[in-house]
Design a protein around this motif. Structure first.
Motif, PDB file in Angstrom:
ATOM      1  N   GLY A  94     -25.065  11.830  -2.201  1.00 56.23           N
ATOM      2  CA  GLY A  94     -25.384  12.779  -3.281  1.00 56.23           C
ATOM      3  C   GLY A  94     -26.759  12.616  -3.867  1.00 56.23           C
ATOM      4  N   LYS A  97     -30.345  16.554  -4.591  1.00 59.77           N
ATOM      5  CA  LYS A  97     -30.232  17.778  -5.393  1.00 59.77           C
ATOM      6  C   LYS A  97     -31.569  18.224  -5.960  1.00 59.77           C
ATOM      7  CE  LYS A  97     -25.756  18.632  -5.390  1.00 59.77           C
ATOM      8  NZ  LYS A  97     -24.994  19.853  -5.347  1.00 59.77           N
ATOM      9  N   ASP A 324     -20.223  17.002   6.556  1.00 60.47           N
ATOM     10  CA  ASP A 324     -20.522  18.091   5.642  1.00 60.47           C
ATOM     11  C   ASP A 324     -21.276  17.641   4.399  1.00 60.47           C
ATOM     12  OD1 ASP A 324     -19.489  20.317   7.077  1.00 60.47           O
ATOM     13  OD2 ASP A 324     -17.470  19.544   6.711  1.00 60.47           O
ATOM     14  N   CYS A 326     -24.576  17.762   2.147  1.00 62.19           N
ATOM     15  CA  CYS A 326     -25.666  18.740   2.014  1.00 62.19           C
ATOM     16  C   CYS A 326     -27.020  18.055   1.900  1.00 62.19           C
ATOM     17  CB  CYS A 326     -25.389  19.712   0.881  1.00 62.19           C
ATOM     18  SG  CYS A 326     -25.485  19.000  -0.770  1.00 62.19           S
ATOM     19  N   CYS A 330     -24.900  11.751   2.599  1.00 62.39           N
ATOM     20  CA  CYS A 330     -23.777  12.040   1.702  1.00 62.39           C
ATOM     21  C   CYS A 330     -22.466  11.948   2.463  1.00 62.39           C
ATOM     22  CB  CYS A 330     -23.870  13.383   0.998  1.00 62.39           C
ATOM     23  SG  CYS A 330     -22.544  13.427  -0.233  1.00 62.39           S
ATOM     24  N   CYS A 334     -18.668  17.126   0.811  1.00 61.28           N
ATOM     25  CA  CYS A 334     -17.706  18.131   0.327  1.00 61.28           C
ATOM     26  C   CYS A 334     -18.101  19.554   0.699  1.00 61.28           C
ATOM     27  CB  CYS A 334     -17.558  18.032  -1.185  1.00 61.28           C
ATOM     28  SG  CYS A 334     -18.929  18.760  -2.094  1.00 61.28           S
ATOM     29  N   CYS A 545     -26.419  14.355  -7.220  1.00 64.45           N
ATOM     30  CA  CYS A 545     -25.215  15.159  -7.285  1.00 64.45           C
ATOM     31  C   CYS A 545     -24.196  14.411  -8.143  1.00 64.45           C
ATOM     32  CB  CYS A 545     -24.646  15.331  -5.886  1.00 64.45           C
ATOM     33  SG  CYS A 545     -23.053  16.151  -5.874  1.00 64.45           S
TER      34      CYS A 545
HETATM   35  S1  SF4 Z   1     -22.313  18.708  -3.157  1.00 67.82           S
HETATM   36 FE1  SF4 Z   1     -20.891  17.498  -1.886  1.00 67.82          FE
HETATM   37  S2  SF4 Z   1     -21.975  17.241   0.058  1.00 67.82           S
HETATM   38 FE2  SF4 Z   1     -23.514  17.871  -1.452  1.00 67.82          FE
HETATM   39  S3  SF4 Z   1     -24.328  15.970  -2.269  1.00 67.82           S
HETATM   40 FE3  SF4 Z   1     -22.635  16.533  -3.620  1.00 67.82          FE
HETATM   41  S4  SF4 Z   1     -20.844  15.448  -2.796  1.00 67.82           S
HETATM   42 FE4  SF4 Z   1     -22.426  15.444  -1.192  1.00 67.82          FE
END
Ligand code: SF4
Lengths: 712, 78
Positions: A94, A97, A324, A326, A330, A334, A545
């Motif tokens: 995470g 972001k 998965d 992002c 991570c 999710c 995140c």
């Molecule tokens: S949204 Fe989900 S996949 Fe993206 S950084 Fe946060 S926990 Fe990881």
């Protein structure tokens, strides 16, 4: 003519790619699309010290760019993307972001929205702590940052279809040299819905190597995509190769590695036993919300529905063959995906597409809240919202409002152009979405958002304005996200007092308040409404995140003194922050940093005319039962409250009389809580930070103090 | 001693009958850990927090008669 011949470079700016030091490059890339200026700006130590990064930098630059009368579609408005010092490390889940900040078309004030995808970290590695875009281009342009070569261009390229699922893939192909190079590209784009509505959002892409597909995450809230298209931006594209975990040049690499290894082990062993986010994503919240009367049903009238079981399970729909996350590293992963979904409506009808999602909010917004309990409908709507660049939350909450107006005779088929917008009519929901995206028919009104619709319905269709104020689920002009807050006073205030409008990312206190009953007094609630917004704000300053904080926890969490804060993870975050920046910050230090930025944002609201107590008011639907139907659906609960809390005997009273008494009581409770929170935050009874508070937080800049003084 | 155990959210699925709550008649001294692991054979790692009458309690807490024990999964909330 080949694509390269059709490409027209309008401006080229060369720069020396700069090595990051302790998470920062200390410079910003400024682009003005009116006169094609591209330049680097230096970020001073003082600015860094107070604003930290991410949302802080967004607010700082936007404050410089706009005055109190600037509108969202003035060229002076900016879109700022920044992610903060921790962003880009790959050792911890995470950490990728970005925060996007601009003036919102629906709230008129600052909106900030966080988003995953690769753009933000690539931008940092390319040598920029923030991207600041002002002005308006004459024609659709792409702003392209080649972080490998140190070149920024503003260019016109043959674009064709602007909808994200087409454009992001096309631009990923266009700017990459091979299949292997696609992972080095990230595209920020939107779609026709952002051209034609005020609920436009931005998609940030990341390339899924295993599945050979462009994936997207959304900066959804507040119409940022509409600002983007108003500036005639088709896309931002970035290229950066050779990502590795140490590009931030952290002060203490070992500290970061050790923290990351421990956390990855924890995620691997605990997540399958806990929320199983890796398999379910955030959909795991749907049954919990339904079981606890928190899932919005039919414009937030009800919190549960017998058919909700049809939309609670998603594992079988998701593709589980890849990872998965992002952003790199991570392991919570999710960001679930559905492959080969065949569209039944709209311009791409019959095509088999990839759907990124759905997340819990989308299920609530375009499913239960419009009374449609059908997974394929939710996927269809999710796909089209994403590719059109429309925020699923604002669309769903807005559509639910329209449906209640339709069922109450405020709207009819003549007004809606034949759309029968009863709850549960999924064909009508999809048609409404296509009309919004195309700027056609009733979609032109629906795309304005609830606040503007309320005005139109009163002025043009003779609606009762009080009823619309009660049922129109927006605060500060932003549509509510998908939780029923009626039984949680703390959550009501969490929505009402959130700087950006009715989004839950500042404070999600429903469970602590209603189910666990841990914050019974006004003071307890006010304390929670201090800690959680401040701590959650910090994630947006540094590029993190929030989900890995408290959606997976260590084995011994229940044995800590404050399990709701997940103390071991807070410790992890301090290790990451201090490990990257070389600071020795404590939890109090980071809360102080957040509080400074948070208060600055509150004053920013004041600058834009929405920073006072009256602007923290909320629709009564989020506080208590508006209609007889709503009251009677929970009659036992409300009657008991009348007796036990209010001291009024309900027997012999009509439902209307009981609604009135409950309303007076609940509205008063809300005002008492607002007073208590203002006091806790060091604000006046009008919700304005005092000069002492600004001084304590070191945001007593002359223009801030000058502005605040005018309102004291 | 009569106590009530309420697993929240998907924790329900870990308990044998997938019920909203369990009313237990216990004799002798019990900790919450013993109730969860011995009476139900549930892995405590799945549980993020324990709340009894609005207060956080730890695994070695010995419930009193009439206590309602809420077992909570990690719940961040979006
Ligand atoms: S949204 Fe989900 S996949 Fe993206 S950084 Fe946060 S926990 Fe990881």
């Amino acid at each position: 003519m080949s694509e390269d011949q059709a490409r027209k470079v309008i401006q080229t700016f060369k720069y020396e790619p700069k090595r990051l030091e302790r998470g920062y490059s200390d410079r910003t890339l400024y682009v003005n699309l009116s006169d094609n200026t591209v330049k680097a700006k230096t970020i001073s130590e003082e600015t860094k010290d107070v604003f930290i990064g991410g949302r802080g930098y967004g607010l700082y630059y936007l404050w410089q760019a706009v005055t109190g009368v600037t509108k969202w579609n003035d060229p002076e408005n900016e879109i700022i993307i920044s992610c903060g010092p921790i962003a880009g490390i790959t050792q911890y889940p995470g950490t990728g972001k970005s925060i996007v900040v601009t003036l919102s078309p629906t709230t008129g004030t600052v909106i900030d929205s966080n988003v995953g995808g690769y753009f933000g970290p690539f931008m940092k590695f390319s040598g920029w702590d923030a991207l600041e875009v002002q002005g308006k281009a004459e024609r659709d342009v792409v702003v392209y940052i080649d972080g490998d070569k140190g070149v920024v261009t503003i260019e016109e390229v043959p674009l064709g279809d602007l909808n994200t699922h087409v454009l992001a893939e096309r631009l990923t192909d266009y700017y990459s040299e091979s299949e292997n190079d696609k992972k080095n590209i990230s595209v920020v784009s939107t779609g026709t819905g952002a051209d034609n509505s005020l609920m436009g959002m931005l998609n940030f892409s990341f390339y899924d190597r295993k599945r050979k597909a462009v994936r997207i995450k959304q900066a959804g809230r507040g119409g940022i995509g509409s600002v983007f298209r108003d500036k005639n931006i088709a896309a931002f594209v970035i290229k950066f190769s050779n990502v590795n975990g140490d590009l931030n040049n952290p002060a203490d690499k070992k500290r970061i590695n050790d923290t990351g290894i421990k956390m990855h082990k924890e995620v691997a062993s605990m997540d399958p036993k806990q929320n199983n986010m890796r398999k379910r994503g955030t959909t795991m919240l749907t049954p919990i919300a339904n079981d606890n009367d928190l899932l919005p049903v039919c414009n937030f009238k009800f919190g549960t529905h017998p058919d909700a079981v049809k939309i609670t399970k998603w594992e079988d729909k998701f593709c589980h063959t890849g990872s998965d996350g992002c952003w790199y590293g991570c392991t919570v992963g999710c960001a679930k995906v559905v492959f080969g979904f065949e569209l039944r409506t709209g311009p791409y009808k019959g095509q088999k597409v990839l759907v990124d999602g759905p997340e819990y909010e989308t299920i609530g917004a375009v499913g239960s809240n419009v009374g449609v309990f059908d997974r394929d409908h939710i996927l269809e709507c999710n796909f089209y919202c994403d590719t059109y660049g429309i925020d699923t939350i604002s669309f769903g909450t807005g559509a639910a409002f329209i449906m209640e107006c339709y069922e109450n005779g405020i709207l009819n088929k003549d007004i809606t152009g034949g759309l029968e917008l009863n709850f549960g009519n999924r064909e009508a929901v999809m048609e409404l979405l296509h009309q919004i995206a195309g700027g056609e028919g009733f979609g032109k009104i629906a795309g304005q958002g609830i606040r503007k619709m309320k005005k139109i319905f009163v002025e043009q269709y003779g609606a009762n304005s009080r009823f619309l104020e009660d049922i129109g689920m927006e605060a500060k002009g932003l549509e509510y996200s998908e939780y029923i807050s009626k039984e949680s006073l703390a959550q009501q205030a969490g929505y009402g007092m959130a700087n950006k409008g009715a989004q839950h990312d500042e404070a999600w206190l429903i469970f602590m308040d209603t189910v666990l009953k841990q914050i019974p007094t006004f003071e307890d609630k006010a304390e929670a409404l201090h800690f959680f917004p401040m701590f959650r704000t910090w994630f947006g300053l540094v590029g993190l995140c929030k989900l890995p904080w408290n959606d997976v926890v260590p084995a011994n969490n229940a044995d800590t003194d404050e399990p709701q804060k997940v103390p071991e993870h807070v410790e992890n975050y301090l290790n990451l922050y201090n490990g990257v920046t070389g600071k020795e910050a404590t939890i109090d230090d980071i809360l102080f940093e957040s509080e400074a930025v948070y208060n600055f944002q509150r004053v920013f609201n004041l600058k834009m005319g929405v920073g006072k107590r009256e602007h923290d008011s909320i629709p009564y639907r989020s506080v208590g039962p508006v209609t007889v139907e709503e009251y009677e659906s929970r009659q036992e609960r409300y009657d008991d409250q009348l007796k036990d809390l209010i001291g009024v005997d309900p027997s012999g009273k009509s439902t209307e009389e009981k609604i009135k008494v409950v309303r007076e009581y609940r509205e008063k409770q809300y005002e008492i809580l607002v007073d208590t929170v203002y006091k806790r935050r060091g604000w006046t009874d009008q919700g304005i930070p005092t000069l002492d508070t600004l001084k304590r937080l070191r945001v007593d800049f002359p223009d801030v103090v000058g502005l605040v003084k005018k309102h004291l | 001693m009569l106590i009530t155990l309420r697993p929240i959210g998907h924790l329900k699925e870990l308990f044998p009958a997938n019920q909203e709550k369990y009313e237990l008649e216990l004799s002798g001294t019990w900790t919450i850990r013993n109730i969860v692991t011995k009476s139900f054979d549930v892995d405590p790692d799945s549980i993020s927090g324990i709340v009894v009458e609005g207060k956080h309690r730890k695994w070695d807490y010995e419930p009193k008669s009439g206590d309602e024990i809420l077992l909570i999964p990690p719940l961040g909330g979006g």
